[in-house]
Structures are given as structure tokens and as C-alpha cells.
Design a protein around this motif. Structure first.
Motif, PDB file in Angstrom:
ATOM      1  N   GLY A  98     -26.707  36.896 -80.518  1.00  0.00           N
ATOM      2  CA  GLY A  98     -26.919  38.690 -80.617  1.00  0.00           C
ATOM      3  C   GLY A  98     -26.948  39.079 -79.382  1.00  0.00           C
ATOM      4  N   LYS A 101     -24.835  39.840 -76.124  1.00  0.00           N
ATOM      5  CA  LYS A 101     -23.662  40.235 -76.065  1.00  0.00           C
ATOM      6  C   LYS A 101     -24.041  42.018 -76.054  1.00  0.00           C
ATOM      7  CE  LYS A 101     -21.187  36.125 -78.334  1.00  0.00           C
ATOM      8  NZ  LYS A 101     -20.693  35.746 -79.111  1.00  0.00           N
ATOM      9  N   CYS A 102     -25.018  42.121 -76.054  1.00  0.00           N
ATOM     10  CA  CYS A 102     -25.398  43.563 -76.066  1.00  0.00           C
ATOM     11  C   CYS A 102     -25.307  44.516 -75.075  1.00  0.00           C
ATOM     12  CB  CYS A 102     -26.916  43.900 -76.515  1.00  0.00           C
ATOM     13  SG  CYS A 102     -27.285  43.546 -78.363  1.00  0.00           S
ATOM     14  N   SER A 103     -24.751  45.407 -75.640  1.00  0.00           N
ATOM     15  CA  SER A 103     -24.350  46.194 -73.979  1.00  0.00           C
ATOM     16  C   SER A 103     -25.754  47.567 -74.733  1.00  0.00           C
ATOM     17  CB  SER A 103     -23.122  47.092 -74.516  1.00  0.00           C
ATOM     18  OG  SER A 103     -22.915  47.551 -75.796  1.00  0.00           O
ATOM     19  N   SER A 105     -25.102  50.660 -75.367  1.00  0.00           N
ATOM     20  CA  SER A 105     -24.734  51.411 -76.289  1.00  0.00           C
ATOM     21  C   SER A 105     -25.091  51.376 -77.532  1.00  0.00           C
ATOM     22  CB  SER A 105     -23.299  51.427 -76.480  1.00  0.00           C
ATOM     23  OG  SER A 105     -22.327  50.463 -76.788  1.00  0.00           O
ATOM     24  N   ASP A 106     -25.591  49.810 -77.214  1.00  0.00           N
ATOM     25  CA  ASP A 106     -25.952  48.555 -78.722  1.00  0.00           C
ATOM     26  C   ASP A 106     -26.907  49.106 -78.344  1.00  0.00           C
ATOM     27  OD1 ASP A 106     -23.271  47.282 -79.335  1.00  0.00           O
ATOM     28  OD2 ASP A 106     -23.125  46.124 -77.971  1.00  0.00           O
ATOM     29  N   GLU A 109     -27.784  51.951 -80.340  1.00  0.00           N
ATOM     30  CA  GLU A 109     -27.572  52.126 -81.736  1.00  0.00           C
ATOM     31  C   GLU A 109     -29.131  51.568 -82.174  1.00  0.00           C
ATOM     32  OE1 GLU A 109     -25.878  52.476 -85.148  1.00  0.00           O
ATOM     33  OE2 GLU A 109     -26.523  54.138 -83.572  1.00  0.00           O
ATOM     34  N   LEU A 110     -29.426  50.655 -81.579  1.00  0.00           N
ATOM     35  CA  LEU A 110     -30.758  49.803 -82.243  1.00  0.00           C
ATOM     36  C   LEU A 110     -31.903  51.180 -81.798  1.00  0.00           C
ATOM     37  CD1 LEU A 110     -30.808  46.445 -80.744  1.00  0.00           C
ATOM     38  CD2 LEU A 110     -30.282  46.563 -82.938  1.00  0.00           C
ATOM     39  N   THR A 139     -27.252  44.437 -87.096  1.00  0.00           N
ATOM     40  CA  THR A 139     -26.554  45.622 -86.235  1.00  0.00           C
ATOM     41  C   THR A 139     -27.010  44.120 -84.867  1.00  0.00           C
ATOM     42  OG1 THR A 139     -26.848  47.534 -86.349  1.00  0.00           O
ATOM     43  CG2 THR A 139     -26.673  47.310 -84.605  1.00  0.00           C
ATOM     44  N   LEU A 140     -27.658  43.669 -84.811  1.00  0.00           N
ATOM     45  CA  LEU A 140     -27.538  43.261 -83.060  1.00  0.00           C
ATOM     46  C   LEU A 140     -27.420  41.425 -83.563  1.00  0.00           C
ATOM     47  CD1 LEU A 140     -28.974  42.113 -80.715  1.00  0.00           C
ATOM     48  CD2 LEU A 140     -31.582  41.394 -82.242  1.00  0.00           C
ATOM     49  N   LYS A 143     -23.881  40.735 -83.797  1.00  0.00           N
ATOM     50  CA  LYS A 143     -23.195  41.225 -82.149  1.00  0.00           C
ATOM     51  C   LYS A 143     -23.287  39.548 -81.812  1.00  0.00           C
ATOM     52  CE  LYS A 143     -22.654  43.788 -79.758  1.00  0.00           C
ATOM     53  NZ  LYS A 143     -21.407  44.113 -79.521  1.00  0.00           N
TER      54      LYS A 143
END
Length: 216
Positions: A98, A101-103, A105-106, A109-110, A139-140, A143
Motif C-alpha cells: 500500500g 501506491k500512496c500519494s 493526499s493519502d 488522510e493517514l 486506509t493503507l 491502497k
């Protein structure tokens, strides 16, 4: 109905509602449940609740009792050892997938979800702690787009959640150490090994917390 369920077909929404009762420890291990009792509790029809119970029993979150009742299985040392073995094998790898593939914005959110975890710990709000902690992890995990690994992980969280709720009620949340910041820092630095290590530590802490009561 829980707003986290969102707009889903009725049978999926009811399944999610019952699942969250178990996942966040609203149903105690060993507590007998009936279809009609659950239907009344969440304000739903008997048929979708029956289907939800069937699915959750197949996933190991519920077990069948006599007289058409079900219950959340009680935790044992042997079961906990197996859950720990699989969680420590699967979840750090899922977190790493995950993380790749995080951005940005991710990351934000985390950070937001971790803030909710910290707030819940400070307030001693067990339900909100369990929920925010779950949202942070998944959330992770989501992804990663690794459905087999995620299904395994979801099943294990359903089995450990009720026991974690019991222990939080018994020992409180003040001794819980939030290790999510280490994971977030590693994410921002592109340190995949750091992400895995942070999740390993976080998972181990949760398992040790449950074992604490079983050892007494």
C-alpha cells in the motif's frame, strides 16, 4: 444506522453494520445473539441479518450455538498465537504494498486518522480508538489492491477486535503507545523497511495487550 456504512445495497449495508458491531467490540466474546435480537438492535429486517450472520460465521467472526443462536468466539492462547503468526506475516507486507501506491493526499488522510487515534486514547474512548485504528490500517491496506491478503486481514481483525475491546475496558487506553507516526514518517521518506517495522511493532503491541489478560 452507522454513517460509515455508506450507500450500499441493503444486504451489504446490514452486513457492514453487524460486522462493525463485532469489529469494534460492541458484542462481547461468548455473548449469545439471535437473529431477531440483532435485527432489533440495528433496526433491520430479519432476512438481511440472517444473511449477515451466515457470512460472518463463515468468516470465523461468529460461531453457531444451540437454539439458533450465535456468539463471538472466546479468545484462547492457542488461537491468539495463530492469529499473531498470520498477522505478522501478512500485514507488514500489505502495508508495504500500500505504501508504494500512496500519494501526498493519502499521507494527509493517514495523519488525520492518526490524530483521531491519539484523541481517542487521551479521552479513554475505546470505541473511537478501535474504529480510528482500524481506519488507519485499512486506509493503507486498501491502497495495496491485494484482495486476497486484505480478506485474510479483515477476518483476523474480526476475530481479535472483541477481545481487544474487552482488554481496553479492563486496562484502559492510557498504556497504549501510538506507533503510527513512525509509519507515517517512514512513508514520507520512502522508507519501505521502516513502514514494515512500524506496522510489525504496532501489531505486536496489540497482540501483547490481548495476551496480557489471557496470561492472568
Amino acid at each position: 444506522m452507522n454513517q460509515l456504512v455508506g450507500k450500499k445495497p441493503e444486504h451489504e449495508a446490514i452486513y457492514s453494520e453487524v460486522k462493525e458491531l463485532i469489529l469494534f467490540g460492541e458484542v462481547a466474546p461468548g455473548q449469545p445473539l439471535t437473529i431477531h435480537g440483532l435485527a432489533n438492535l440495528i433496526g433491520a429486517g430479519v432476512t438481511p441479518v440472517r444473511e449477515a450472520i451466515r457470512r460472518l460465521t463463515a468468516e470465523g467472526a461468529l460461531e453457531s450455538l444451540e437454539n439458533r443462536r450465535v456468539a463471538v468466539p472466546k479468545m484462547t492462547v492457542e488461537k491468539l498465537q495463530q492469529i499473531q503468526l498470520v498477522r505478522l506475516s501478512v500485514e507488514p507486507a500489505l502495508a508495504e504494498l500500500g505504501a508504494k501506491k500512496c500519494s501526498k493526499s493519502d499521507f494527509s488522510e493517514l495523519e488525520r486518522l492518526d490524530g483521531l487515534v491519539d484523541q481517542a486514547i487521551q479521552n479513554g474512548d475505546i470505541r473511537r480508538y478501535l474504529e480510528a485504528n482500524y481506519r488507519f490500517h485499512f486506509t493503507l491496506y486498501e491502497k495495496a489492491d491485494a484482495q486476497i491478503l486484505q480478506r485474510i486481514t479483515e477476518s483476523l481483525w474480526l476475530q481479535i477486535g472483541p477481545s481487544l475491546r474487552v482488554n481496553c475496558g479492563r486496562f484502559g487506553t492510557s498504556n497504549l503507545v501510538d506507533q503510527h507516526q513512525e509509519a507515517i514518517s517512514a512513508l514520507r521518506n520512502g522508507d519501505m523497511d521502516g513502514v514494515k517495522q512500524a506496522f510489525e511493532g504496532d501489531i505486536q503491541q496489540g497482540m501483547d495487550f490481548v495476551r496480557q489478560a489471557l496470561d492472568e
